[in-house]
Structure formats: structure tokens, C-alpha cells
Design an enzyme around this catalytic site. Structure first.
Site, PDB file in Angstrom:
ATOM      1  N   ASP A  69       0.873  -1.167   0.000  1.00  0.00           N
ATOM      2  CA  ASP A  69       0.000   0.000   0.000  1.00  0.00           C
ATOM      3  C   ASP A  69       0.906   1.211   0.000  1.00  0.00           C
ATOM      4  O   ASP A  69       1.807   1.335   0.834  1.00  0.00           O
ATOM      5  CB  ASP A  69      -0.964   0.029   1.179  1.00  0.00           C
ATOM      6  N   LYS A 173      15.223   3.379 -10.326  1.00  0.00           N
ATOM      7  CA  LYS A 173      14.087   3.664  -9.438  1.00  0.00           C
ATOM      8  C   LYS A 173      14.084   2.703  -8.251  1.00  0.00           C
ATOM      9  O   LYS A 173      13.930   3.109  -7.104  1.00  0.00           O
ATOM     10  CB  LYS A 173      12.754   3.581 -10.211  1.00  0.00           C
TER      11      LYS A 173
HETATM   12  P1  IMP Z   1      -2.469   1.611  -3.918  1.00  0.00           P
HETATM   13  O1  IMP Z   1      -2.598   0.667  -5.046  1.00  0.00           O
HETATM   14  O2  IMP Z   1      -3.713   1.805  -3.106  1.00  0.00           O
HETATM   15  O3  IMP Z   1      -1.293   1.294  -3.051  1.00  0.00           O
HETATM   16  O4  IMP Z   1      -2.262   3.018  -4.584  1.00  0.00           O
HETATM   17  C1  IMP Z   1      -1.053   3.594  -4.700  1.00  0.00           C
HETATM   18  C2  IMP Z   1      -1.165   4.882  -5.501  1.00  0.00           C
HETATM   19  O5  IMP Z   1      -0.127   5.746  -5.044  1.00  0.00           O
HETATM   20  C3  IMP Z   1      -0.904   4.641  -6.985  1.00  0.00           C
HETATM   21  O6  IMP Z   1      -2.087   4.513  -7.711  1.00  0.00           O
HETATM   22  C4  IMP Z   1      -0.152   5.901  -7.375  1.00  0.00           C
HETATM   23  O7  IMP Z   1      -1.055   6.924  -7.653  1.00  0.00           O
HETATM   24  C5  IMP Z   1       0.602   6.265  -6.115  1.00  0.00           C
HETATM   25  N1  IMP Z   1       1.940   5.614  -6.121  1.00  0.00           N
HETATM   26  C6  IMP Z   1       2.352   4.566  -5.356  1.00  0.00           C
HETATM   27  N2  IMP Z   1       3.607   4.213  -5.666  1.00  0.00           N
HETATM   28  C7  IMP Z   1       3.984   5.023  -6.649  1.00  0.00           C
HETATM   29  C8  IMP Z   1       5.179   5.110  -7.406  1.00  0.00           C
HETATM   30  O8  IMP Z   1       6.143   4.338  -7.262  1.00  0.00           O
HETATM   31  N3  IMP Z   1       5.206   6.095  -8.311  1.00  0.00           N
HETATM   32  C9  IMP Z   1       4.180   6.952  -8.532  1.00  0.00           C
HETATM   33  N4  IMP Z   1       3.032   6.888  -7.888  1.00  0.00           N
HETATM   34  C10 IMP Z   1       2.928   5.930  -6.929  1.00  0.00           C
END
Ligand code: IMP
Length: 199
Positions: A69, A173
């Protein structure tokens, strides 16, 4: 060791697999394990949401499940978008519309400091869990740069490298990112767990 990633995000899978693969962990997407669930992220912290996602997929598959997350925390916005990063501005927006909205909401702000946060949760079939957190500090750009990565990468500037996150190769990255950092902590925690020294 084979684990299922509690996510539909193939780019997240690649970032995880690049690091965990070196340790002999094979990670597959939840769809490959026959799971098609969208876990409601009702938690108020990255930790809570990571646990919700990993445990839901562990319970459906009976396999070791790993979740990430993550999100972008902007100081001048009181930590927003934070756990709502994927849903910032509503479900209908794509990544580009989302970071453009963020830049609009940041107009006139002098403090552009921000950080990416990632919390990895590994939920084991015996009920144990391993949590690991990683962060990456940056500065919000005024306009997008680069084509790589995903999400907010084009507007996330790394002063030490003089580049936006989206201008890095996947290997670069992973060396400095929040997810890379969380995965390196996770690797150590996993080793401790397997050696029986997990707290
Ligand atoms: P999750 O899937 O609920 O963890 O959502 C994470 C969200 O945070 C993603 O949809 C992106 O918008 C943002 N995010 C997380 N990690 C990254 C990254 O490595 N680069 C750019 N945006 C990120």
C-alpha cells in the site's frame, strides 16, 4: 517460495519481482491465482490498508500473499493525497489527470516537499504477518518530466539525482524508491522470520 501479489497493478509486480526474485521469491499477480477481488481500502494508514489487502487475498487463495500500500504524502496539503493517492480527485481520473489536479491544488505553494511511502505486508497461511515500510523524499515539480514509472512519478523530483522519478530506469528507481526501500527492509524481516528470530 511462491507468493501472490494482492494487486492488479502489473507495474508494481515488476518492481517487486525485480527485487524479491533475487531472493528466490516468485511473485504472481492475484489474477494468475484466480482471484478477482477489489479489496475496499477502508484503513486510515498505509499499514492498515496493506494488511487488509494481503489478508483478503491470503484467505481466498490459501497462499502466501504480499501487498503494497503506497502513496504520495505532500506536506503543504497536510499529508494528502496519502492513502487516497490512487483515488485522488475521484475514481474517474487517470494518472495524468490526477497529478495535474495535484499540481493545480499546489499552485502558489512555496513548500513543495513531499515523500512517497510504501508499506509491504506479507500474510502467511498460518496467520503470521510481516510488515515493512519504506519512504523516499522528494520535491513536487511544477510540470511533468519523463516517461517512465507510473502514477505521480513525472511530477516527483529527486534533488540529489537532478531528475524526476519518471526519468529513471526501472533499476535506478528500485535503488532509491519507497518500494525498493520497503522491500529491502522486508527481505531482512523475512530472513529473520525464516530463522525464527521474528519479533
Ligand atoms: P495503492 O494501489 O492503493 O497502493 O495506490 C497507490 C497509488 O499511489 C498509486 O495509484 C499511485 O497513484 C501512487 N503511487 C504509489 N507508488 C507510486 C510510485 O512508485 N510512483 C508513482 N506513484 C505511486
Amino acid at each position: 517460495m511462491r507468493a501472490v501479489l494482492a494487486s492488479k497493478n502489473a507495474k508494481k509486480l515488476r518492481e517487486l519481482q525485480d527485487i524479491l526474485g533475487k531472493q528466490g521469491v516468485e511473485v504472481i499477480l492475484q489474477a494468475e491465482a484466480g482471484v478477482d477481488i477489489e479489496v475496499e481500502e477502508t484503513g486510515e494508514t498505509f499499514e492498515e490498508n496493506a494488511i487488509l489487502k494481503a489478508e483478503a487475498v491470503r484467505d481466498q487463495t490459501g497462499m502466501i500473499a504480499i501487498s503494497d500500500d503506497s502513496g504520495l504524502v505532500v506536506d503543504a496539503l497536510g499529508g494528502a493525497p496519502g492513502v487516497y493517492s490512487a483515488r485522488y480527485g475521484g475514481e474517474g481520473l487517470d494518472d495524468t489527470e490526477r497529478f495535474k489536479l495535484l499540481l493545480r491544488n499546489m499552485e502558489g505553494q512555496n513548500d513543495r516537499s513531499c515523500r512517497f511511502v510504501s508499506v509491504i505486508c506479507c500474510a502467511l497461511p498460518n496467520g503470521d504477518r510481516i510488515l515493512a515500510r519504506g519512504e523516499c523524499q522528494g520535491v513536487l515539480l511544477n510540470e511533468a518530466r519523463g516517461e517512465g514509472g507510473f502514477g505521480y512519478d513525472p511530477v516527483f523530483y529527486l534533488p540529489d539525482l537532478g531528475k524526476a522519478m519518471a526519468e529513471l530506469t526501472p533499476e535506478e528507481k528500485n535503488q532509491i524508491s519507497h518500494r525498493g526501500n520497503a522491500l529491502r527492509v522486508f527481505q531482512k524481516e523475512l530472513e529473520n522470520y525464516l530463522n525464527g528470530t521474528h519479533q
